[in-house]
Design an enzyme around this catalytic site. Structure first.
Site, PDB file in Angstrom:
ATOM      1  N   GLU A 103      33.107  12.582  78.270  1.00  0.00           N
ATOM      2  CA  GLU A 103      34.298  11.794  78.615  1.00  0.00           C
ATOM      3  C   GLU A 103      33.967  10.284  78.612  1.00  0.00           C
ATOM      4  O   GLU A 103      32.928   9.875  79.108  1.00  0.00           O
ATOM      5  CB  GLU A 103      34.778  12.221  80.015  1.00  0.00           C
ATOM      6  CG  GLU A 103      36.032  11.519  80.480  1.00  0.00           C
ATOM      7  CD  GLU A 103      36.452  11.969  81.882  1.00  0.00           C
ATOM      8  OE1 GLU A 103      35.624  12.544  82.615  1.00  0.00           O
ATOM      9  OE2 GLU A 103      37.628  11.731  82.234  1.00  0.00           O
ATOM     10  N   LYS A 160      44.184  12.879  78.605  1.00  0.00           N
ATOM     11  CA  LYS A 160      43.899  13.591  79.867  1.00  0.00           C
ATOM     12  C   LYS A 160      45.184  13.740  80.667  1.00  0.00           C
ATOM     13  O   LYS A 160      45.883  12.755  80.928  1.00  0.00           O
ATOM     14  CB  LYS A 160      42.879  12.764  80.641  1.00  0.00           C
ATOM     15  CG  LYS A 160      42.393  13.372  81.937  1.00  0.00           C
ATOM     16  CD  LYS A 160      41.262  12.521  82.494  1.00  0.00           C
ATOM     17  CE  LYS A 160      40.637  13.079  83.735  1.00  0.00           C
ATOM     18  NZ  LYS A 160      39.417  12.352  84.122  1.00  0.00           N
ATOM     19  N   CYS A 202      38.041  16.635  81.428  1.00  0.00           N
ATOM     20  CA  CYS A 202      37.420  16.715  82.760  1.00  0.00           C
ATOM     21  C   CYS A 202      38.232  17.425  83.843  1.00  0.00           C
ATOM     22  O   CYS A 202      38.215  18.635  83.955  1.00  0.00           O
ATOM     23  CB  CYS A 202      36.974  15.335  83.222  1.00  0.00           C
ATOM     24  SG  CYS A 202      35.846  15.493  84.632  1.00  0.00           S
TER      25      CYS A 202
HETATM   26  N1  LIG Z   1      36.234  12.510  85.399  1.00  0.00           N
HETATM   27  C1  LIG Z   1      36.885  13.283  86.249  1.00  0.00           C
HETATM   28  O1  LIG Z   1      38.026  13.631  86.045  1.00  0.00           O
HETATM   29  N2  LIG Z   1      36.191  13.640  87.351  1.00  0.00           N
HETATM   30  C2  LIG Z   1      36.798  14.238  88.487  1.00  0.00           C
HETATM   31  C3  LIG Z   1      35.858  15.074  89.242  1.00  0.00           C
HETATM   32  C4  LIG Z   1      35.763  16.447  88.723  1.00  0.00           C
HETATM   33  O2  LIG Z   1      36.737  16.956  88.183  1.00  0.00           O
HETATM   34  O3  LIG Z   1      34.711  17.054  88.858  1.00  0.00           O
END
Ligand SMILES: NC(=O)NCCC(=O)O
Length: 376
Positions: free
Chosen positions: A119, A195, A232
């Protein structure tokens, strides 16, 4: 950068569990054994010279009478940032390009057809700071930004589909998005996937920067299979994976940035469960390292302000629809995971377990109850 991080679950198991028991432990933990994939020695040598881990596995499917195997090789790349977070922005971006360039060259030696990066791979995960400047300057056009042009060259040079998750700046309204750019092996931008769930947890202050994506659950037809990108935090939402799969995805990539204290117990379960529930392959990718920022920031939890986000624990892996998975890459090192999969396995497992048929019927019934019809 922490030097005493635990390296990997697999390494600990292999060091401490007797060989005859290890096989059973792995079967119970990881499902059907994934076979090692023979990778050329030139690739092994290049990876070791360039100081990254290289691992290869393959998932097999049963032979069928009417369909030939549909074998595809994916490459998952995890890496730490190259330069300190206060280096000039263009230097940071170019340093990441050259690091990824040398890793993709090894992926090409291994015959990878589709490569996916982590990401917002061109930048530190600076959203924890809540500062706009200088981090928003990393945002680029998805269609023809510096990074997309770089990835198009890689795609053409190596005949490889490239999934490039970046911080996107949409030029018309200057809006930012967290976006995966999907580039075909001929170098054309096939499309983008933004996203669609933005975290509001811990130091993941991403809602300060961008909105929930507006690209739906797009699936991209490539020469090597139908693919989708669930970025993510989207992995915590079972319906998200489900929709990509209902739209036909055979492989769903999950480029991530997440830290140990927050999500590590969930990591091995979520993408794997999605592969099982949706009769598809899933590829979970996480960055590595600890990133330090010049300005202190607080986590809004009454604790002291700090300069780093915690450790990004890597551990990238691929899961198959039969519930099996590869071992993970290391928690601490840059790495390339090469996985060959026969996409015929998706339908074979669907025919056996029929989760998707049930899911399909479920949606249909729900829509009927609320008085809407659908074409799915
Ligand atoms: N980049 C991101 O969405 N991180 C959020 C934490 C997770 O989903 O583990």
């Amino acid at each position: 950068m922490s030097t005493c991080e635990f390296e990997s679950l697999e390494k600990t198991l292999e060091t401490h569990i007797p060989e005859e028991e290890l096989k059973e432990v792995k079967r119970i933990l990881y499902g059907r054994e994934t076979m090692p994939l023979d990778l050329p020695s030139c690739a092994q040598e290049a990876a070791s010279k360039r100081d990254f881990e290289l691992k290869g596995y393959r998932f097999e499917a049963a032979e069928e009478q009417l369909r030939p195997p549909r074998r595809t090789r994916v490459g998952l790349i995890q890496n730490r940032i190259v330069l300190p977070t206060d280096a000039p922005i263009m230097d940071q971006i170019n340093a990441m390009h050259s690091r990824i360039g040398e890793m993709v060259e090894v992926a090409a030696m291994c015959g990878v057809n589709i490569v996916c990066f982590q990401e917002t791979w061109t930048m530190p995960f600076a959203f924890c700071t809540r500062e706009k400047d200088p981090w928003t300057q990393f945002a680029e056009s998805a269609q023809d930004g510096h990074t997309t042009r770089f990835c198009q060259e890689l795609a053409r040079k190596y005949n490889m589909v490239v999934i490039s998750p970046i911080l996107e700046r949409e030029e018309l309204h200057s809006t930012m998005w967290n976006t995966a750019v999907v580039i075909s092996n001929s170098g054309n931008v096939l499309g983008i996937s933004r996203k669609n769930h933005i975290p509001r947890v811990g130091d993941f202050n991403e809602s300060t920067y961008y909105m929930e994506g507006d690209t739906g659950h797009t699936v991209f037809q490539t020469q090597f299979g139908k693919i989708a990108v669930n970025i993510c935090y989207g992995r915590h939402h079972p319906l998200n994976w489900f929709m990509y799969s209902m739209n036909g995805a055979e492989i769903i990539f999950n480029p991530s940035a997440t830290v140990g204290a927050l999500s590590e117990p969930m990591w091995p379960i979520e993408a794997r469960n999605a592969a099982i529930a949706n009769h598809c392959f899933t590829c979970a990718i996480n960055r590595v390292g600890t990133e330090h920022f010049k300005s202190e920031f607080t986590s809004g939890d009454g604790k002291k302000a700090h300069h780093d986000f915690g450790h990004f624990y890597g551990s990238s892996y691929v899961a198959a629809p039969d519930g099996s998975r590869t071992p993970g890459l290391s928690r601490t090192r840059d790495g390339l995971l090469v996985v060959e999969m026969d996409l015929n396995l998706n339908r074979q497992i669907s025919d056996k377990w029929s989760f998707k048929v049930n899911g399909h019927a479920f949606i249909y019934c729900e829509l009927k109850v609320i008085g809407k019809t659908c074409s799915c």
